[in-house]
Design a protein around this motif. Structure first.
Motif, short mmCIF file in Angstrom:
data_model
loop_
_atom_site.label_atom_id
_atom_site.label_comp_id
_atom_site.label_asym_id
_atom_site.label_seq_id
_atom_site.Cartn_x
_atom_site.Cartn_y
_atom_site.Cartn_z
N LYS A 1 -35.32 -19.92 53.03
CA LYS A 1 -35.84 -19.68 54.12
C LYS A 1 -35.23 -20.31 55.37
CE LYS A 1 -40.38 -20.39 55.08
NZ LYS A 1 -41.78 -20.29 54.92
N TYR A 2 -35.25 -21.46 55.54
CA TYR A 2 -34.74 -22.20 56.45
C TYR A 2 -33.43 -22.53 56.68
CZ TYR A 2 -39.82 -23.77 57.67
OH TYR A 2 -41.22 -23.75 58.13
N LEU A 3 -32.61 -22.75 55.67
CA LEU A 3 -31.46 -23.08 55.68
C LEU A 3 -30.11 -22.10 55.00
CD1 LEU A 3 -31.40 -26.76 54.61
CD2 LEU A 3 -31.71 -25.82 57.06
N GLY A 4 -30.83 -21.21 54.29
CA GLY A 4 -29.95 -20.15 53.92
C GLY A 4 -29.57 -20.26 52.24
N LEU A 5 -29.06 -19.16 51.45
CA LEU A 5 -28.75 -18.98 50.20
C LEU A 5 -27.64 -20.19 49.90
CD1 LEU A 5 -30.02 -17.85 47.96
CD2 LEU A 5 -28.55 -16.20 48.23
N ASN A 6 -26.60 -20.30 50.42
CA ASN A 6 -25.32 -21.07 50.36
C ASN A 6 -25.58 -22.40 50.51
OD1 ASN A 6 -23.75 -18.94 49.65
ND2 ASN A 6 -23.08 -18.68 51.86
N GLU A 7 -26.52 -22.97 51.60
CA GLU A 7 -26.92 -24.10 51.85
C GLU A 7 -27.82 -24.68 50.54
OE1 GLU A 7 -26.69 -21.89 54.02
OE2 GLU A 7 -25.82 -22.79 56.08
N TYR A 8 -28.61 -23.76 49.94
CA TYR A 8 -29.59 -24.35 48.96
C TYR A 8 -28.66 -24.41 47.91
CZ TYR A 8 -31.62 -22.93 44.66
OH TYR A 8 -32.22 -23.14 43.09
N ALA A 9 -27.65 -23.83 47.66
CA ALA A 9 -26.80 -24.16 46.34
C ALA A 9 -26.13 -25.16 46.53
CB ALA A 9 -25.60 -23.01 46.23
N ALA A 10 -25.73 -25.67 47.68
CA ALA A 10 -24.96 -26.98 47.99
C ALA A 10 -25.91 -28.15 47.66
CB ALA A 10 -24.40 -26.98 49.34
N PHE A 11 -27.09 -28.00 48.31
CA PHE A 11 -28.16 -28.86 48.04
C PHE A 11 -28.56 -29.11 46.61
CE2 PHE A 11 -32.94 -30.13 48.17
CZ PHE A 11 -32.57 -31.21 48.65
N ASN A 12 -28.49 -28.07 46.03
CA ASN A 12 -28.84 -28.19 44.50
C ASN A 12 -27.83 -28.84 43.81
OD1 ASN A 12 -28.63 -26.16 41.62
ND2 ASN A 12 -30.74 -27.21 42.18
N ILE A 13 -26.57 -28.65 43.96
CA ILE A 13 -25.43 -29.67 43.43
C ILE A 13 -25.70 -30.97 43.63
CG2 ILE A 13 -22.95 -29.65 43.62
CD1 ILE A 13 -22.80 -26.59 43.94
N TYR A 14 -25.97 -31.26 44.79
CA TYR A 14 -26.12 -32.57 45.44
C TYR A 14 -27.51 -33.02 44.58
CZ TYR A 14 -27.96 -36.45 48.24
OH TYR A 14 -28.55 -37.72 48.81
N GLN A 15 -28.35 -32.54 44.54
CA GLN A 15 -29.25 -33.02 43.72
C GLN A 15 -29.26 -33.24 42.35
OE1 GLN A 15 -32.31 -29.76 44.31
NE2 GLN A 15 -33.61 -31.39 44.98
N ASN A 16 -28.30 -32.64 41.70
CA ASN A 16 -28.01 -32.50 40.19
C ASN A 16 -27.06 -33.76 40.28
OD1 ASN A 16 -28.37 -30.34 37.94
ND2 ASN A 16 -28.67 -29.48 39.97
N HIS A 17 -26.10 -34.02 41.14
CA HIS A 17 -25.42 -35.34 41.07
C HIS A 17 -26.23 -36.63 41.37
CE1 HIS A 17 -22.28 -38.22 42.03
NE2 HIS A 17 -22.77 -38.48 43.01
N GLN A 18 -27.12 -36.47 42.06
CA GLN A 18 -28.05 -37.60 42.35
C GLN A 18 -29.00 -37.77 40.93
OE1 GLN A 18 -26.82 -38.94 45.01
NE2 GLN A 18 -28.84 -39.64 45.78
N GLU A 19 -29.23 -36.98 40.44
CA GLU A 19 -30.02 -37.22 39.30
C GLU A 19 -29.32 -37.65 38.13
OE1 GLU A 19 -31.00 -33.00 37.82
OE2 GLU A 19 -32.07 -32.68 39.68
N SER A 20 -28.05 -37.38 38.10
CA SER A 20 -27.09 -38.16 36.89
C SER A 20 -26.83 -39.51 37.41
CB SER A 20 -25.53 -37.62 37.05
OG SER A 20 -25.65 -36.19 36.64
N GLN A 21 -26.87 -39.85 38.84
CA GLN A 21 -26.65 -41.20 39.28
C GLN A 21 -27.95 -42.02 39.05
OE1 GLN A 21 -23.75 -42.62 40.68
NE2 GLN A 21 -22.96 -40.78 39.76
#
Length: 663
Positions: free
Chosen positions: A174-194
């Motif tokens: 709603k606030y940032l957009g569907l593409n930004e959500y995808a990018a943030f989700n990829i970042y979250q997955n990377h952070q989870e691995s770390q």
């Protein structure tokens, strides 16, 4: 055109809860920054290549939008990297489900590409072969980042801590957009691995402190009341609480489950909620077996089922009371990565599709029909050394709620919604299947020495079907409070030593394991569990949802709206009420955050319980030949299975079914 179609999709295909001028403004402009960035890549190339690249980029973005439209329609959430990675584990019949979900209007996601190709073919748009100046291309890239940064600042001003606290994915889109959500989700997955790689023993201290501060003592009236008994967990697929005592054309949808619900030895909780997120059934199993929450994105069973250390119900019962454990599922073992996760949880046996006789007419939707599944589980149940912990996962009451004509003996509802109306028919079939299994437990004698638990894993009808939900509930319309209440699922425990009643304690799936352990006489005060015994007098009665919302005995929070739980009326909290609500919210946020720390960091590998050995997955083999051999060897040692108790005679004939496929 790309931004326009995205905005149309936001408005027509997603329920984002947009209110106020700022949110409406951001919804209009949020596709622009990422579109500029991605389309701008093509400007670094010359001639036809740049045009082709723009079309390819448009196609990829459009496919991402299209996929989310379909996924959101059924699951009320957006696709995540965790879900995409786990597609191989949940793909059985998934394509068929999407065909059911698909609508002609969904192809608006590709309409701009078709128009652009036509404009190029008919040379309305003429290809300019001159190269676009690199400095201008670079300026557009910079502009896109500036716009993203500005958009984020406006969004964060309206919704503080948007990306740093646990929020619903709807907020990010709603606030940032569907593409930004995808990018943030990829970042979250990377952070989870770390996080897992960097986790330390000391990280567990904060989690233990939170657990200790919120620990509840067992109710002496119930502690150990069903000690030493077998446990049956009957997993009611997509089964919601409203079905209990519900009638269509004067007929009960679930007469057998209703009878069980009102039994003199059944404690039934009527304010019990599912708490799943994207992991759906796997989230429910994670909470049920571990008292750990599912993840904000994806499935913990898929992403962390194989490598993490767990202290789950099967291993706890084995270590504490010598239980045998078995899971029964009429589909492929890889579904939700069960073949790996169950080993990590300590299940001795996993009877999946290869253990049952199959014919095309035996299966529908996501696996074996429930009546046939229950019947074919009996030969293995009767061989389990007692006491045992056995979970049977039903499947027929699963979207898209299909059932062949000879098994359809119940009228559909008449809401006009093709997804909703057959739901009661498959639920009725599930009820008939359970009735046959319950009759077997009584006739075989297993019922006398068993605790039977029924629970619904998650909703069957998503909140996207509001008009139909209103008709089911006999209302003109439904608000957010009604939809929150609609997410109740059954939880009932039947045991010969229990005084049956309807219990109004507020709870959720996270609370099942502590409640069950205390009934079996096993203390959990030294364990890492985020739920609480629902029979304890000290229970706070707070039900956290994965997106940070909650239901409590006093207040219900949905998004930014607060309701009085008892009346369903929206309230504008006083300063005193705000203090209480903030305390509840803090507990909810801390509970989710600490559970995530345990899963992401695999912190239970550092948690050592007295007289408890971590599961040795290398000793567990779900191969059919190895399993049957192990069952025979265990029988020689213990002689405690049902066949032995029955004088060496099989109980298969005690199971009666009217399944037409078996006649």
């Amino acid at each position: 055109m790309f931004c326009l179609k995205t905005y149309i999709a936001y408005r027509t295909d997603f329920t984002l809860g947009v209110t106020g001028g700022i949110q409406n403004f951001l919804l209009v402009v949020n596709p622009i920054p990422s579109a500029l960035l991605l389309f701008g890549i093509a400007l670094y190339f010359r001639g036809k290549l740049s045009y082709w690249l723009m079309l390819i980029i448009d196609f990829l973005q459009s496919t991402w939008l299209f996929a989310n439209i379909l996924y959101y329609r059924e699951f009320s959430d957006f696709l995540s990297l965790g879900i995409i990675k786990g597609t191989g584990d949940v793909q059985n019949n998934l394509g068929k489900s999407f065909v059911q979900i698909l609508r002609p209007g969904d192809f608006i996601a590709y309409v701009d590409i078709v128009i652009l190709i036509l404009l190029l073919l008919f040379k309305v748009i003429k290809i300019d072969k001159k190269p676009f100046k690199k400095r201008f291309a670079f300026l557009i890239t910079i502009l896109s980042f500036v716009l993203m940064f500005a958009e984020y600042n406006v969004a964060n001003a309206d919704r503080s801590g948007l990306l740093t606290r646990t929020f619903d994915n709807n907020y990010i889109v709603k606030y940032l957009g569907l593409n930004e959500y995808a990018a943030f989700n990829i970042y979250q997955n990377h952070q989870e691995s770390q996080t897992r790689a960097n986790a330390k023993v000391s990280d567990l201290k904060g989690v233990q402190k939170f657990i200790n501060q919120n620990q509840v003592s067992p109710n002496v009236q119930y502690f150990g009341k069903e000690k030493g008994k077998n446990v049956f967990i009957i997993h009611l697929e997509s089964f919601q609480q409203f079905l209990i005592d519900y009638k269509v054309d004067g007929k009960e949808v679930t007469p057998n489950i209703n009878k069980f619900y009102h039994n003199q030895h059944t404690i039934a909780f009527d304010d019990f909620y599912h708490q799943v997120a994207q992991g759906k059934t796997s989230d429910a199993e994670m909470m049920l077996e571990n008292s750990l929450y599912g993840l904000p994105q994806g499935s913990a069973m898929v992403s962390y089922g194989a490598q993490n250390t767990y202290q789950a119900a099967p291993s706890i019962l084995d270590e504490e009371a010598g239980y045998t454990s078995a899971a029964f599922h009429g589909d492929v073992p890889t579904f939700w990565n069960r073949n790996n996760a169950y080993k990590s949880w300590g299940y001795d046996y996993f009877f999946s599709d290869s253990y049952y006789k199959t014919k095309p007419q035996y299966n529908i939707g996501y696996g074996m029909k429930d009546k046939i599944f229950f019947k074919q589980a009996i030969p293995y149940i009767q061989q389990l050394p007692q006491p045992f912990y056995a979970k049977l996962i039903t499947l027929t009451n699963h979207y898209p709620y299909e059932l062949d004509k000879r098994n359809t003996s119940f009228p559909a509802t008449k809401t006009g919604d093709n997804t909703v109306d057959p739901y009661v028919q498959t639920a009725h079939y599930l009820d008939q299947s359970f009735g046959e299994f319950e009759a077997y437990l009584q006739k075989s004698g297993l019922a006398k020495n068993s605790v039977v638990v029924l629970y619904g894993d998650h909703y069957g009808i998503s909140n996207n079907h509001r008009p139909a939900i209103a008709k089911l509930l006999g209302k003109k319309s439904v608000n957010k409070y009604d939809l929150a209440q609609f997410q109740k699922v059954p939880f009932m425990i039947n045991g010969g030593n229990l005084d049956g009643h309807i219990d109004h304690t507020y709870g959720g799936e996270i609370d099942v394991l502590p409640t069950l352990l205390h009934l079996l006489g096993i203390k959990n005060n030294h364990m890492i569990q985020f739920g609480h015994d629902l029979l304890s007098n000290q229970n706070q009665q707070i039900v956290p949802f994965r997106n940070g919302d909650f239901v409590s005995k006093q207040y219900t929070k949905v998004g930014g709206t607060i309701y009085d739980t008892a009346t369903g009326q929206e309230i504008h909290p006083t300063s005193s009420q705000k203090k209480t609500i903030n305390n509840i919210q803090k507990y909810v946020d801390d509970s989710l955050e600490n559970s995530d720390k345990v899963v992401y960091g695999d912190l239970l590998r550092f948690h050592k319980l007295k007289n408890y050995k971590d599961v040795n997955k290398k000793t567990i083999d779900y191969n059919k030949k190895a399993t049957l051999k192990k069952l025979k060897e265990e029988d020689k040692k213990k002689k405690t299975d049902l066949i032995d108790q029955n004088g060496g005679k099989s109980t298969i004939n005690d199971f009666k079914t009217d399944a037409p496929e078996l006649k």
